[in-house]
Each structure stands twice: as structure tokens, then as C-alpha cells.
Design a protein around this motif. Structure first.
Motif, PDB file in Angstrom:
ATOM      1  N   ARG A 111       0.789  -1.231   0.000  1.00 43.68           N
ATOM      2  CA  ARG A 111       0.000   0.000   0.000  1.00 43.68           C
ATOM      3  C   ARG A 111       0.821   1.281   0.000  1.00 43.68           C
ATOM      4  N   GLN A 112       2.128   1.183   0.121  1.00 39.85           N
ATOM      5  CA  GLN A 112       2.943   2.390   0.193  1.00 39.85           C
ATOM      6  C   GLN A 112       3.881   2.502  -1.002  1.00 39.85           C
ATOM      7  N   SER A 113       4.480   3.684  -1.160  1.00 45.14           N
ATOM      8  CA  SER A 113       5.357   3.956  -2.294  1.00 45.14           C
ATOM      9  C   SER A 113       6.693   3.241  -2.146  1.00 45.14           C
ATOM     10  N   THR A 114       7.401   3.112  -3.267  1.00 39.08           N
ATOM     11  CA  THR A 114       8.713   2.474  -3.254  1.00 39.08           C
ATOM     12  C   THR A 114       9.687   3.159  -2.292  1.00 39.08           C
ATOM     13  N   PRO A 115       9.777   4.504  -2.274  1.00 38.08           N
ATOM     14  CA  PRO A 115      10.690   5.132  -1.305  1.00 38.08           C
ATOM     15  C   PRO A 115      10.366   4.798   0.145  1.00 38.08           C
ATOM     16  N   ARG A 116       9.092   4.751   0.493  1.00 40.27           N
ATOM     17  CA  ARG A 116       8.732   4.426   1.870  1.00 40.27           C
ATOM     18  C   ARG A 116       9.062   2.981   2.202  1.00 40.27           C
ATOM     19  N   VAL A 117       8.843   2.096   1.250  1.00 39.84           N
ATOM     20  CA  VAL A 117       9.200   0.693   1.472  1.00 39.84           C
ATOM     21  C   VAL A 117      10.709   0.562   1.641  1.00 39.84           C
ATOM     22  N   LEU A 118      11.462   1.270   0.805  1.00 41.59           N
ATOM     23  CA  LEU A 118      12.919   1.244   0.902  1.00 41.59           C
ATOM     24  C   LEU A 118      13.391   1.750   2.257  1.00 41.59           C
ATOM     25  N   ALA A 119      12.769   2.825   2.758  1.00 40.26           N
ATOM     26  CA  ALA A 119      13.141   3.371   4.067  1.00 40.26           C
ATOM     27  C   ALA A 119      12.903   2.333   5.172  1.00 40.26           C
ATOM     28  N   LEU A 120      11.782   1.612   5.085  1.00 40.31           N
ATOM     29  CA  LEU A 120      11.488   0.587   6.085  1.00 40.31           C
ATOM     30  C   LEU A 120      12.475  -0.571   5.981  1.00 40.31           C
ATOM     31  N   GLU A 121      12.809  -0.972   4.766  1.00 36.57           N
ATOM     32  CA  GLU A 121      13.777  -2.051   4.591  1.00 36.57           C
ATOM     33  C   GLU A 121      15.132  -1.657   5.174  1.00 36.57           C
ATOM     34  N   MET A 122      15.549  -0.414   4.934  1.00 32.51           N
ATOM     35  CA  MET A 122      16.840   0.023   5.466  1.00 32.51           C
ATOM     36  C   MET A 122      16.821   0.131   6.985  1.00 32.51           C
ATOM     37  N   GLU A 123      15.663   0.465   7.554  1.00 36.30           N
ATOM     38  CA  GLU A 123      15.570   0.476   9.012  1.00 36.30           C
ATOM     39  C   GLU A 123      15.704  -0.948   9.563  1.00 36.30           C
ATOM     40  N   CYS A 124      15.078  -1.909   8.913  1.00 36.44           N
ATOM     41  CA  CYS A 124      15.198  -3.300   9.349  1.00 36.44           C
ATOM     42  C   CYS A 124      16.624  -3.816   9.183  1.00 36.44           C
ATOM     43  N   LEU A 125      17.297  -3.368   8.131  1.00 32.67           N
ATOM     44  CA  LEU A 125      18.678  -3.783   7.868  1.00 32.67           C
ATOM     45  C   LEU A 125      19.686  -2.970   8.673  1.00 32.67           C
ATOM     46  N   GLY A 126      19.211  -1.871   9.272  1.00 33.80           N
ATOM     47  CA  GLY A 126      20.096  -0.935   9.936  1.00 33.80           C
ATOM     48  C   GLY A 126      20.267  -1.189  11.418  1.00 33.80           C
ATOM     49  N   MET A 127      20.942  -0.239  12.064  1.00 38.63           N
ATOM     50  CA  MET A 127      21.281  -0.366  13.471  1.00 38.63           C
ATOM     51  C   MET A 127      20.545   0.671  14.312  1.00 38.63           C
ATOM     52  N   TYR A 128      19.312   0.933  13.955  1.00 40.40           N
ATOM     53  CA  TYR A 128      18.467   1.844  14.723  1.00 40.40           C
ATOM     54  C   TYR A 128      17.005   1.439  14.523  1.00 40.40           C
ATOM     55  N   GLY A 129      16.169   1.889  15.425  1.00 42.22           N
ATOM     56  CA  GLY A 129      14.737   1.690  15.302  1.00 42.22           C
ATOM     57  C   GLY A 129      14.030   2.933  15.797  1.00 42.22           C
ATOM     58  N   ARG A 130      13.063   3.395  15.055  1.00 39.74           N
ATOM     59  CA  ARG A 130      12.337   4.602  15.451  1.00 39.74           C
ATOM     60  C   ARG A 130      11.613   4.368  16.780  1.00 39.74           C
ATOM     61  N   ALA A 131      11.584   5.418  17.598  1.00 41.30           N
ATOM     62  CA  ALA A 131      10.969   5.310  18.924  1.00 41.30           C
ATOM     63  C   ALA A 131      10.473   6.691  19.338  1.00 41.30           C
ATOM     64  N   PRO A 132       9.375   6.744  20.111  1.00 49.68           N
ATOM     65  CA  PRO A 132       8.814   8.033  20.554  1.00 49.68           C
ATOM     66  C   PRO A 132       9.613   8.648  21.696  1.00 49.68           C
ATOM     67  N   ILE A 133      10.854   8.993  21.438  1.00 48.14           N
ATOM     68  CA  ILE A 133      11.734   9.626  22.420  1.00 48.14           C
ATOM     69  C   ILE A 133      12.294  10.896  21.778  1.00 48.14           C
ATOM     70  N   PRO A 134      12.859  11.795  22.563  1.00 49.54           N
ATOM     71  CA  PRO A 134      13.367  13.049  21.976  1.00 49.54           C
ATOM     72  C   PRO A 134      14.311  12.830  20.795  1.00 49.54           C
ATOM     73  N   ARG A 135      15.154  11.822  20.884  1.00 51.03           N
ATOM     74  CA  ARG A 135      16.095  11.549  19.800  1.00 51.03           C
ATOM     75  C   ARG A 135      15.395  11.042  18.543  1.00 51.03           C
ATOM     76  N   GLY A 136      14.258  10.391  18.736  1.00 51.47           N
ATOM     77  CA  GLY A 136      13.490   9.869  17.613  1.00 51.47           C
ATOM     78  C   GLY A 136      13.804   8.440  17.229  1.00 51.47           C
ATOM     79  N   PHE A 137      14.850   7.859  17.780  1.00 51.28           N
ATOM     80  CA  PHE A 137      15.212   6.482  17.460  1.00 51.28           C
ATOM     81  C   PHE A 137      16.135   5.927  18.533  1.00 51.28           C
ATOM     82  N   LEU A 138      16.203   4.593  18.567  1.00 55.44           N
ATOM     83  CA  LEU A 138      17.067   3.867  19.495  1.00 55.44           C
ATOM     84  C   LEU A 138      18.128   3.115  18.715  1.00 55.44           C
TER      85      LEU A 138
END
Length: 286
Positions: free
Chosen positions: A86-113
Motif C-alpha cells: 500500500r505504500q510507495s517504493t521510497p517508503r518501502v525502501l526506508a522501512l527495509e533500510m531500518e530493518c537492515l540498519g542499526m536503529y529503530g524509530r521510537a517516541p523519544i526526543p532523539r526519535g530512534f534507538l
């Protein structure tokens, strides 16, 4: 995204609570609802704290992990597949890179863990290939062509996406960089380097080109400014070409200028995307 083994009732939000979701550290509210998977439209949960997603076809192997008795959770690969439906290719790519990456978005001031990668590229590729025919599988597999492992932040992910996606998607079509790799200083270079090893954000080793992503929050202290200056001066003395990127440069004409500058460092002529397409891409990966 939890999913129950049993069919949901109309009052399924209560079933979530009874399943012990809160005891597993999963919280949900009107502002930050929980996402659940159901097998038919009539099984959607009626609650303003729950968002239901319908999946009535087969589930590819590796789609679900058991989180607790009677409670399953969607795997990172399956979450990417659901997004691709249901989402665009760029958004899917961003999610894939987050899964492949060393951070995860979180509701904290920094925005990610900070965390370890959730999955590897080969695992995602195998999952999407096995899911052939499922909604989103073709888009998810296509987006994976531009995904890089080891991103440490949303800013690094955003920078990679705008630089490597093709012009038809609003990007600049650069080759994929290595992320967060180490550059070891040779013995003969120790006298011109402040450190024996440097970890850099984006790197094209064969072109000796580096891009450092500087967030507004973590590159303003005196200690960090001193470290950054010594690091970049050392790399330049060793023959590396170093550019800096901030959020402010990832917008409009400033991004075109940055791409041209990188083109010079990489020894290529960068073809700019259509401005409207470029701005569409930036809007997809805020």
C-alpha cells in the motif's frame, strides 16, 4: 504487529488486553494505536486504539514469530511486505533500510534507538521471492535493489535514498555506498591522522569519497565539533574527499547542489531529477 491465532470478535480490543500485550511491553493508545492482522474484513477490530490490516491469502514462510501463547508477531520481512502492498517504493525502501540498519524509530526526543540489525539483505530477498504473487512482493523486491545495510539513523537512510534512487523516482542515481565502514590508517599515514581508525557514514572506497551525516542534535557540543574537525582534516590529508550533509541540505535546490558536488568527487556527471519528482520523493521519506 500482533496477530492472534483465534478469530477476533467485535470486541477484539479487549481480547488484546486479555492476551497480555501490555505485560509484553507493548502499549497502544488513540495517538499511537497498535496494528493487528486479521484474515477477513468482518474480523476488523472496532476500536480507536487498534488499526486492523486484512490478509486473506497464504502467509509466506517466516511471516510470523510466536511472541507468547496464543499471540504471534509479524516478522520484519512480513512488515515490509505489508507496507509494500500500500505504500510507495521510497517508503518501502526506508522501512527495509531500518530493518537492515542499526536503529529503530521510537517516541523519544532523539526519535530512534540504537540496536542490532533485525534482518539481512539475503533473508529479505529470499522472503520476497517466496512471497511471489502476494500483494506488494514485486515492489518490495525492487526496492531492495537500493537498500544498504548498517544505517545508523533516519538521516543516513534519507541521504542514501535521495542519492541512489533513479531519476524516475526523484533521486540522483548514484551508486550504492558502503555505510558505517572503517578506514584503517596505514603506518606511513599516522603522522597526518589524529586517529588510527575512522568510522565514516557513507563511503565510496574506490572513489575515496565520503559523506558524513551531521544531525543538529548530536554534532553541536564542543567535544563533538572537535572530534569531527580532527577526523575530517585527517581524512582529507590522507587523500579522501569528504562532504557533510545536514537535514537542511536535503531539500530543494540545496540538494541539487550537493549532488553536483558529489558528482565531482565521484568523477561523474550527475543528471538532476525533475524538481517536482524530487520534491515528491522528499515528501515520502520525511
Amino acid at each position: 504487529m500482533p496477530v492472534r491465532r483465534e478469530d477476533w470478535s467485535v470486541a477484539g480490543a479487549r481480547e488484546l488486553w486479555d492476551a497480555g500485550v501490555d505485560q509484553l511491553g507493548i502499549s497502544y493508545s488513540k495517538e499511537d494505536p497498535i496494528h493487528v492482522l486479521v484474515d477477513a474484513p468482518e474480523h476488523r477490530i472496532q476500536s480507536d486504539r487498534v488499526v486492523s490490516h486484512v490478509w486473506s491469502g497464504r502467509l509466506p514462510a517466516g511471516s510470523l514469530y510466536q511472541l507468547a501463547p496464543g499471540l504471534l508477531i509479524a516478522s520484519p520481512a512480513f512488515c515490509c511486505l505489508l507496507a509494500a502492498a500500500r505504500q510507495s517504493t521510497p517508503r518501502v525502501l526506508a522501512l527495509e533500510m531500518e530493518c537492515l540498519g542499526m536503529y529503530g524509530r521510537a517516541p523519544i526526543p532523539r526519535g530512534f534507538l540504537d540496536r542490532d540489525p533485525l534482518v539481512e539483505t539475503e533473508e529479505l530477498a529470499n522472503f520476497f521471492s517466496d512471497a511471489k504473487g502476494c500483494p506488494g512482493s514485486k515492489k518490495a523486491l525492487e526496492a531492495l535493489k537500493w537498500a544498504c545495510e548498517r544505517s545508523r539513523s533516519p538521516l543516513e537512510t534519507k541521504t542514501v535514498i535521495v542519492l541512489v534512487l533513479p531519476r524516475r523516482l526523484g533521486g540522483y542515481g548514484l551508486s550504492l555506498p558502503d555505510l558505517n565502514c572503517r578506514i584503517w590508517v596505514h603506518a606511513e599515514e599516522l603522522q597526518i591522522s589524529q586517529f588510527p581508525v575512522h568510522e565514516v557514514d557513507l563511503c565510496w572506497p574506490e572513489k575515496r569519497t565520503i559523506v558524513e551525516c551531521d544531525s543538529y542534535a548530536y554534532h553541536v557540543s564542543p567535544a563533538q565539533l572537535n572530534h569531527d574537525a580532527m577526523k575530517r582534516n585527517s581524512l582529507k590529508a590522507m587523500g579522501w574527499k569528504v562532504s557533510s550533509v545536514t537535514d537542511g541540505q536535503l531539500s530543494g535546490d540545496a540538494l541539487d547542489v550537493l549532488a553536483r558536488q558529489l558528482g565531482i568527487d565521484l568523477g561523474i556527471k550527475v543528471r538532476l531529477p525533475d524538481p517536482q519528482r524530487r520534491d515528491w520523493l522528499l515528501g515520502q521519506i520525511l
